[in-house]
Design a protein around this motif. Structure first.
Motif, PDB file in Angstrom:
ATOM      1  N   UNK A  26       0.836  -1.196   0.000  1.00 42.15           N
ATOM      2  CA  UNK A  26       0.000   0.000   0.000  1.00 42.15           C
ATOM      3  C   UNK A  26       0.873   1.248   0.000  1.00 42.15           C
ATOM      4  N   UNK A  27       1.998   1.205   0.717  1.00 43.49           N
ATOM      5  CA  UNK A  27       2.946   2.316   0.721  1.00 43.49           C
ATOM      6  C   UNK A  27       3.493   2.550  -0.680  1.00 43.49           C
ATOM      7  N   UNK A  28       3.765   1.466  -1.395  1.00 43.35           N
ATOM      8  CA  UNK A  28       4.244   1.576  -2.774  1.00 43.35           C
ATOM      9  C   UNK A  28       3.229   2.304  -3.649  1.00 43.35           C
ATOM     10  N   UNK A  29       1.965   1.956  -3.502  1.00 42.35           N
ATOM     11  CA  UNK A  29       0.910   2.599  -4.283  1.00 42.35           C
ATOM     12  C   UNK A  29       0.810   4.087  -3.963  1.00 42.35           C
ATOM     13  N   UNK A  30       0.984   4.426  -2.689  1.00 44.08           N
ATOM     14  CA  UNK A  30       0.931   5.834  -2.282  1.00 44.08           C
ATOM     15  C   UNK A  30       2.074   6.625  -2.916  1.00 44.08           C
ATOM     16  N   UNK A  31       3.257   6.022  -2.941  1.00 40.63           N
ATOM     17  CA  UNK A  31       4.413   6.680  -3.562  1.00 40.63           C
ATOM     18  C   UNK A  31       4.177   6.870  -5.050  1.00 40.63           C
ATOM     19  N   UNK A  32       3.634   5.849  -5.691  1.00 42.09           N
ATOM     20  CA  UNK A  32       3.366   5.913  -7.125  1.00 42.09           C
ATOM     21  C   UNK A  32       2.392   7.042  -7.461  1.00 42.09           C
ATOM     22  N   UNK A  33       1.351   7.175  -6.659  1.00 39.80           N
ATOM     23  CA  UNK A  33       0.359   8.234  -6.899  1.00 39.80           C
ATOM     24  C   UNK A  33       0.952   9.618  -6.654  1.00 39.80           C
ATOM     25  N   UNK A  34       1.910   9.696  -5.752  1.00 42.88           N
ATOM     26  CA  UNK A  34       2.507  10.982  -5.410  1.00 42.88           C
ATOM     27  C   UNK A  34       3.473  11.482  -6.483  1.00 42.88           C
ATOM     28  N   UNK A  35       4.285  10.575  -7.023  1.00 41.77           N
ATOM     29  CA  UNK A  35       5.300  11.036  -7.964  1.00 41.77           C
ATOM     30  C   UNK A  35       4.914  10.818  -9.428  1.00 41.77           C
ATOM     31  N   UNK A  36       3.897   9.977  -9.680  1.00 40.23           N
ATOM     32  CA  UNK A  36       3.476   9.703 -11.055  1.00 40.23           C
ATOM     33  C   UNK A  36       3.142  10.934 -11.871  1.00 40.23           C
ATOM     34  N   UNK A  37       2.294  11.837 -11.366  1.00 41.52           N
ATOM     35  CA  UNK A  37       1.959  13.046 -12.147  1.00 41.52           C
ATOM     36  C   UNK A  37       3.168  13.893 -12.504  1.00 41.52           C
TER      37      UNK A  37
END
Length: 230
Positions: A26-37
């Motif tokens: 879940x932490x990985x998904x949060x990081x992805x959403x934060x830096x993806x844009x």
């Protein structure tokens, strides 16, 4: 698969460990959403700078999730007892094997980028289906001789196969010269320390943690500086 060859206890234990891994993923998904844009915005400005940023961020992410893998592997008994209570104490090496899927899945967000940036994602469901089939076949083969360790190993192999497929496709669409040796060293360091704890010197958890941080300290400084420039 587990219920066919193992007990209800084994299923409960496996589900508990999967739940622990899920918290970290879940932490990985949060990081992805934060830096993806930010990646997509940078991609519109400069493809080369985007590639450098992705390479640096991948290495930093591997340091983070390799460190988390080291922690849960060193303190597996304590984690199981904390979350599941005294009922689940026989972990064998499931945590150490399944824990590697944390590192593998943390890389998915990077290896998928080429497919998303070029808008070529139609083969993604096929790759998922193949990895599920691989998981089932290997699980059926290994569960009888290896028990839960075999099921865990099947899960790891299926995740690695999915990673291979998406990386191969993404690299054909948006090639990135990853710092492969650096990334291998990061992951190998964590795995080596876990193996030392398992088979040679245990009960020196703090020493292993300090060793990992010392080895990767300069990498963290250099990569952080590079990312700040982008």
């Amino acid at each position: 698969i587990i219920l066919n060859y193992e007990s209800q206890y084994s299923l409960g234990l496996y589900s508990l460990i999967i739940s622990i891994m899920g918290i970290i993923i879940f932490l990985k998904d949060a990081i992805s959403k934060a830096w993806g844009p930010h990646v997509y915005r940078r991609f519109l400005v400069s493809e080369n700078e985007t590639k450098d940023m992705i390479d640096s961020f991948l290495s930093l992410t591997l340091i983070l999730f390799s460190f988390l893998y080291l922690i849960i592997s060193l303190y597996d008994i304590e984690l199981i007892q904390l979350i599941g209570g005294n009922e689940y104490m026989q972990t064998t090496k499931i945590v150490q094997i399944l824990g590697l899927t944390i590192i593998v899945t943390s890389m998915n967000q990077f290896f998928l980028l080429g497919m998303f940036l070029r808008e070529e994602t139609k083969k993604l469901p096929i790759y998922m289906l193949i990895s599920v089939i691989i998981n089932f076949i290997i699980g059926m083969i290994l569960v009888k001789p290896m028990g839960l360790d075999g099921v865990a190993l099947a899960t790891l192999v299926s995740n690695l196969s999915f990673l291979y497929f998406i990386n191969k496709k993404s690299q054909s669409l948006f090639f990135i010269q990853y710092s492969t040796l650096r990334n291998y060293n990061i992951v190998a360091t964590a795995i080596l320390l876990v193996l030392l704890d398992l088979f040679l010197w245990n009960n020196i958890n703090y020493v292993y943690i300090v060793i990992f941080l010392i080895i990767n300290y300069n990498k963290i400084k250099i990569l952080t500086v590079k990312l700040k420039r982008t």
